[in-house]
Design a protein around this motif. Structure first.
Motif, PDB file in Angstrom:
ATOM      1  N   GLY A 149     -14.016   9.199   3.657  1.00  0.00           N
ATOM      2  CA  GLY A 149     -14.787   8.327   2.784  1.00  0.00           C
ATOM      3  C   GLY A 149     -14.034   7.697   1.643  1.00  0.00           C
ATOM      4  O   GLY A 149     -14.630   6.947   0.867  1.00  0.00           O
ATOM      5  N   VAL A 150     -12.745   7.957   1.503  1.00  0.00           N
ATOM      6  CA  VAL A 150     -11.962   7.338   0.431  1.00  0.00           C
ATOM      7  C   VAL A 150     -11.498   5.965   0.922  1.00  0.00           C
ATOM      8  O   VAL A 150     -10.728   5.874   1.875  1.00  0.00           O
ATOM      9  N   LYS A 151     -11.988   4.904   0.265  1.00  0.00           N
ATOM     10  CA  LYS A 151     -11.690   3.558   0.749  1.00  0.00           C
ATOM     11  C   LYS A 151     -10.230   3.177   0.522  1.00  0.00           C
ATOM     12  O   LYS A 151      -9.549   2.742   1.442  1.00  0.00           O
ATOM     13  N   GLU A 152      -9.758   3.297  -0.683  1.00  0.00           N
ATOM     14  CA  GLU A 152      -8.388   2.915  -1.003  1.00  0.00           C
ATOM     15  C   GLU A 152      -7.689   4.096  -1.673  1.00  0.00           C
ATOM     16  O   GLU A 152      -7.680   4.215  -2.898  1.00  0.00           O
ATOM     17  N   PRO A 153      -7.142   4.997  -0.896  1.00  0.00           N
ATOM     18  CA  PRO A 153      -6.476   6.161  -1.495  1.00  0.00           C
ATOM     19  C   PRO A 153      -5.209   5.758  -2.251  1.00  0.00           C
ATOM     20  O   PRO A 153      -4.361   5.060  -1.714  1.00  0.00           O
ATOM     21  N   LYS A 154      -5.133   6.198  -3.483  1.00  0.00           N
ATOM     22  CA  LYS A 154      -3.972   5.919  -4.319  1.00  0.00           C
ATOM     23  C   LYS A 154      -3.487   7.214  -4.963  1.00  0.00           C
ATOM     24  O   LYS A 154      -4.293   8.031  -5.401  1.00  0.00           O
ATOM     25  N   LEU A 155      -2.198   7.369  -5.012  1.00  0.00           N
ATOM     26  CA  LEU A 155      -1.584   8.542  -5.617  1.00  0.00           C
ATOM     27  C   LEU A 155      -1.114   8.178  -7.017  1.00  0.00           C
ATOM     28  O   LEU A 155      -0.221   7.356  -7.189  1.00  0.00           O
ATOM     29  N   LYS A 156      -1.756   8.773  -8.016  1.00  0.00           N
ATOM     30  CA  LYS A 156      -1.447   8.428  -9.401  1.00  0.00           C
ATOM     31  C   LYS A 156      -0.099   9.015  -9.818  1.00  0.00           C
ATOM     32  O   LYS A 156       0.205  10.168  -9.556  1.00  0.00           O
ATOM     33  N   THR A 157       0.700   8.198 -10.472  1.00  0.00           N
ATOM     34  CA  THR A 157       2.007   8.643 -10.960  1.00  0.00           C
ATOM     35  C   THR A 157       1.827   9.385 -12.282  1.00  0.00           C
ATOM     36  O   THR A 157       1.225   8.865 -13.216  1.00  0.00           O
ATOM     37  N   VAL A 158       2.335  10.603 -12.342  1.00  0.00           N
ATOM     38  CA  VAL A 158       2.208  11.430 -13.539  1.00  0.00           C
ATOM     39  C   VAL A 158       3.601  11.797 -14.012  1.00  0.00           C
ATOM     40  O   VAL A 158       4.423  12.295 -13.238  1.00  0.00           O
ATOM     41  N   ASP A 159       3.866  11.547 -15.286  1.00  0.00           N
ATOM     42  CA  ASP A 159       5.151  11.941 -15.858  1.00  0.00           C
ATOM     43  C   ASP A 159       4.945  13.171 -16.737  1.00  0.00           C
ATOM     44  O   ASP A 159       3.867  13.391 -17.265  1.00  0.00           O
TER      45      ASP A 159
END
Length: 207
Positions: free
Chosen positions: A156-166
């Motif tokens: 059900g995730v339409k646009e999966p994005k991996l958030k960049t974390v510093d």
């Protein structure tokens, strides 16, 4: 009669003196002088050096009253090199760091070298830390691996994005782009078509 030396064990990459061996023999403990770490100068093409601003000597560690068996290369007792507190202005790979660095534990590592005064003019920084961070702006989101991305889409995730974390606790010359800001560094997933398609013949990709 010729004597042949045979070295046993893993060779070390450290070449030089400990920090106290250098600063302890200089006037005012070497405040204002430039020192380098040989492990950095041999690894990076950009200038890496430190200017000593403040020094505080530390007493030698008192060996234990009872004798403990130590291997010949163990220096935790009386043969351990003396440590020293040294507050330094650091230039790493041509970038001058904004905050000062306190050398303590690494001061006992035989990896330091003193730069003669007539050669100090050759050690200059090219950029500041703020300027370097503006050149290395990371994107706010990265791509998921294809397999994980397909699972997320089917859940059900339409646009999966991996958030960049510093990690702000780690000294870094990179920063994450702000909202609407164009990154200067782009990363690709690297998951292209396989170079050996025969390995995947007959495999059902419907997961």
């Amino acid at each position: 009669m010729t004597t042949t030396l045979k070295y046993v064990g893993k060779p070390t990459s450290l070449v030089g003196k400990t920090l106290w061996e250098i600063l302890g023999n200089l006037k005012d403990f070497g405040v204002g002088r430039i020192i380098v770490r040989n492990s950095q100068t041999t690894r990076y093409k950009e200038p890496c050096f430190m200017r000593v601003l403040e020094v505080k000597a530390q007493p030698n560690e008192v060996p234990p009253k009872f004798k403990i068996f130590r291997p010949p290369n163990d220096l935790r007792d009386k043969d351990r090199p003396r440590q020293v507190y040294a507050l330094c202005e650091v230039v790493f790979r041509g970038v001058k760091m904004e905050t000062l660095q306190l050398l303590q534990g690494e001061s006992s590592v035989p990896d330091f070298q003193l730069i003669p005064k007539h050669l100090e003019k050759n050690y200059k920084f090219t950029k500041t830390e703020a300027q370097r961070k503006e050149e290395n702006i990371l994107p706010r989101y990265l791509e998921f691996p294809p397999f994980l991305k397909d699972i997320l889409v089917k859940n059900g995730v339409k646009e999966p994005k991996l958030k960049t974390v510093d990690n702000p606790a780690i000294k870094s010359l990179y920063r994450v782009a702000k909202e609407g800001e164009e990154p200067t560094r782009k990363f690709e997933s690297g998951f292209d078509a396989t170079k050996c398609p025969k390995l995947y013949e007959g495999i059902n990709y419907d997961i």
